[in-house]
Design a protein around this motif. Structure first.
Motif, PDB file in Angstrom:
ATOM      1  N   ASP A 218     -30.600  38.776  35.567  1.00 50.61           N
ATOM      2  CA  ASP A 218     -31.228  40.080  35.741  1.00 50.61           C
ATOM      3  C   ASP A 218     -32.342  40.004  36.781  1.00 50.61           C
ATOM      4  OD1 ASP A 218     -29.608  41.214  33.756  1.00 50.61           O
ATOM      5  OD2 ASP A 218     -30.992  40.562  32.168  1.00 50.61           O
TER       6      ASP A 218
ATOM      7  N   ASN B 114     -32.110  34.015  43.172  1.00 51.54           N
ATOM      8  CA  ASN B 114     -31.181  33.939  44.304  1.00 51.54           C
ATOM      9  C   ASN B 114     -31.564  32.841  45.295  1.00 51.54           C
ATOM     10  OD1 ASN B 114     -29.964  36.130  43.159  1.00 51.54           O
ATOM     11  ND2 ASN B 114     -30.407  37.557  44.828  1.00 51.54           N
TER      12      ASN B 114
ATOM     13  N   TYR C 289     -34.785  39.420  42.724  1.00 52.66           N
ATOM     14  CA  TYR C 289     -33.940  38.431  42.048  1.00 52.66           C
ATOM     15  C   TYR C 289     -34.364  37.061  42.561  1.00 52.66           C
ATOM     16  CZ  TYR C 289     -31.025  42.492  40.985  1.00 52.66           C
ATOM     17  OH  TYR C 289     -30.558  43.718  40.540  1.00 52.66           O
TER      18      TYR C 289
ATOM     19  N   MET D   4     -23.343  38.796  44.568  1.00 51.96           N
ATOM     20  CA  MET D   4     -22.029  38.915  43.950  1.00 51.96           C
ATOM     21  C   MET D   4     -21.885  40.215  43.150  1.00 51.96           C
ATOM     22  SD  MET D   4     -21.346  34.944  42.835  1.00 51.96           S
ATOM     23  CE  MET D   4     -19.579  35.243  42.631  1.00 51.96           C
ATOM     24  N   GLY D   5     -22.419  41.304  43.745  1.00 50.72           N
ATOM     25  CA  GLY D   5     -22.250  42.617  43.116  1.00 50.72           C
ATOM     26  C   GLY D   5     -22.965  42.776  41.798  1.00 50.72           C
ATOM     27  N   GLY D   6     -23.996  41.949  41.579  1.00 51.46           N
ATOM     28  CA  GLY D   6     -24.749  42.063  40.336  1.00 51.46           C
ATOM     29  C   GLY D   6     -24.022  41.511  39.131  1.00 51.46           C
ATOM     30  N   ALA D   7     -23.159  40.521  39.347  1.00 46.15           N
ATOM     31  CA  ALA D   7     -22.424  39.907  38.239  1.00 46.15           C
ATOM     32  C   ALA D   7     -23.396  39.409  37.179  1.00 46.15           C
ATOM     33  CB  ALA D   7     -21.577  38.743  38.764  1.00 46.15           C
ATOM     34  N   ALA D   8     -23.003  39.546  35.926  1.00 42.11           N
ATOM     35  CA  ALA D   8     -23.899  39.233  34.815  1.00 42.11           C
ATOM     36  C   ALA D   8     -24.379  37.788  34.847  1.00 42.11           C
ATOM     37  CB  ALA D   8     -23.192  39.524  33.491  1.00 42.11           C
ATOM     38  N   PHE D   9     -23.499  36.874  35.247  1.00 42.26           N
ATOM     39  CA  PHE D   9     -23.888  35.456  35.217  1.00 42.26           C
ATOM     40  C   PHE D   9     -24.917  35.106  36.302  1.00 42.26           C
ATOM     41  CE2 PHE D   9     -20.198  35.581  38.055  1.00 42.26           C
ATOM     42  CZ  PHE D   9     -20.621  34.814  39.130  1.00 42.26           C
ATOM     43  N   MET D  10     -25.180  36.046  37.218  1.00 43.51           N
ATOM     44  CA  MET D  10     -26.195  35.807  38.245  1.00 43.51           C
ATOM     45  C   MET D  10     -27.596  36.173  37.769  1.00 43.51           C
ATOM     46  SD  MET D  10     -24.663  34.386  40.711  1.00 43.51           S
ATOM     47  CE  MET D  10     -26.011  34.419  41.896  1.00 43.51           C
TER      48      MET D  10
END
Length: 452
Positions: free
Chosen positions: A202, A219, A216, A194-200
């Motif tokens: 670090d 994931n 990650y 998701m484009g490196g969204a913060a809620f996903m």
């Protein structure tokens, strides 16, 4: 003609009538409903296996991102979903006749969100305590429990002449979940979702052979969450329940039959080996061949085992309907015995030269285990009336689901005491030989009292 309507329900959930052996009833729409139910339930079962074996795909990466665990602790983590899955299957085996397919499949699937969300957060912090990871590994076993209610449900929807095929399709495709999670994990952890969204979350620093990279690991859990949600809701909206009901006490009648216990032993041989080796195959590759220079990535090879076994299960279902489950089980058992003895010659290597043969031996073992998984499920509906057959399927599946736990403990003990996996494979060979004789005597030989 209204009385032949297979979709008529008493309350929107329970079908008012279900007679799959009645050809007129079957052709009047029951066939379509049965195959639709099989499709939906199989999708949900696939997600259950993915969650159940998620830990097997994560555990080999944990030390590489900073978790400090011993090999024995890692085998315990890999084993814990098997302990939970087997225990929860002992509960699930009673659920379908009590609550119906619709409620059981939908709610069981949605419960998988708990371990998925838990692992999503836990792997992001190498300081997560070991007891928390053990708890989350146990909760991953929720996926293992589902099998013992989903499969009995399917056995109720189909006539006996098609049960080998239907059960093999469902279990075989469901088993693909093991390969999916082990195949997808190395790829999906390599980039930000998701484009490196913060809620996903670090990234983590993974160190392998002195080389560092960013991954990650969360994931692996995150990508499964929307599928679990959609499939669980779809089950609630689209499934019905067969009017075959029994309370908890009534279902205990299956334990008075010797066939319950013989089929349990046979299913431990086939699915117990499949599930146990699926959970431990990555760690086996790491422990046996990981110390050599240029050692293979366990997850690049381990997914082939459950993939081959699952495909064999799908193919062997129609063969069991055609030739008889006991005959197919006999040849599957002999194949497992031969493959296991072959593997014992490859578990104390002096280099990587023998690794291709080790993989080949293991894949042969997985193949014949998959064939036996299908053929034993053909035998059970032939030995019992429908409701009892569902109970026996649920019970045998429950006991065999302890495979990941048992194999994890056996390999941990074997490596601890002998620095080798060979003693475990010798023990498996003896157990397989016993079951080949058991099946031949009770079901496969000419003149057997209960050919099936």
């Amino acid at each position: 003609m209204a009385t032949l309507n297979p979709s008529a329900t008493t309350d929107g959930t329970w079908l008012s009538r279900w007679e799959p052996e009645n050809t007129s009833f079957w052709s009047a729409g029951a066939s379509r409903l049965a195959w639709r139910t099989l499709t939906i339930t199989t999708l949900n079962l696939t997600m259950a296996f993915i969650v159940w074996f998620l830990v097997s795909a994560l555990v080999v990466r944990l030390p590489q991102i900073g978790f400090k665990f011993t090999p024995q602790q890692l085998f315990w983590l890999a084993a814990m979903p098997g302990l939970a899955g087997g225990t929860l299957r002992l509960v699930h085996m009673f659920l379908t006749p009590m609550f119906g397919t619709r409620l059981v499949v939908s709610l069981s699937t949605l419960s998988l969100l708990i371990p998925l969300v838990g692992w999503f957060y836990a792997v992001q912090d190498p300081g997560t305590p070991y007891w928390m990871l053990m708890l989350l590994a146990f909760l991953a076993g929720l996926g293992g429990g589902n099998f013992s209610s989903f499969m009995p449900s399917t056995s109720l929807f189909f006539p006996k002449r098609l049960q080998g095929t239907a059960l093999a399709i469902q279990a075989g495709i469901g088993n693909f979940g093991v390969s999916i999670v082990q195949f997808v994990t190395p790829w999906i952890i390599g980039f930000a979702l998701m484009g490196g969204a913060a809620f996903m979350g670090d990234s983590q620093t993974l160190t392998k052979a002195g080389v560092q990279s960013q991954v990650y690991l969360q994931n692996a859990a995150a990508v499964m969450i929307p599928f679990v949600f959609v499939f669980g809701v779809s089950a609630w909206l689209m499934l019905k329940s067969v009017p075959v009901k029994a309370n908890f006490a009534q279902q205990f009648d299956i334990f008075r039959s010797r066939h319950t216990w013989s089929m349990t032993s046979l299913y431990i041989m086939t699915f117990g080996a499949f599930s146990g080796l699926s959970a431990t195959f990555p760690l086996l590759i790491k422990q046996i061949y990981g110390g050599f220079e240029g050692a293979p990535d366990p997850l690049a090879w381990a997914f082939w085992g459950p993939l081959v076994g699952s495909a064999a299960r799908v193919v062997a279902g129609p063969l069991s309907d055609k030739f008889g489950g006991a005959r197919v089980t006999h040849w599957a058992g002999l194949g497992m015995l031969g493959a296991t003895l072959w593997v014992t010659t490859l578990t104390s290597p002096t280099g990587l030269d023998s690794f291709p043969m080790f993989v080949a031996g293991m894949l042969t073992l997985f193949f014949f285990a998959g064939v036996g998984n299908a053929s034993t499920f053909k035998q059970m509906p032939m030995l019992f009336e429908p409701r009892q057959a569902g109970g026996v399927i649920g019970f045998t599946a429950a006991i065999a689901a302890y495979g990941p736990f048992l194999f994890g403990m056996l390999f941990a003990a074997s490596f601890g005491a002998f620095k080798s996996a060979t003693p475990v494979f010798y023990g498996l060979a003896a157990f397989f030989a016993f079951n080949v004789v058991l099946n031949w005597w009770m079901y496969a030989r000419r003149g057997a009292a209960n050919p099936c």
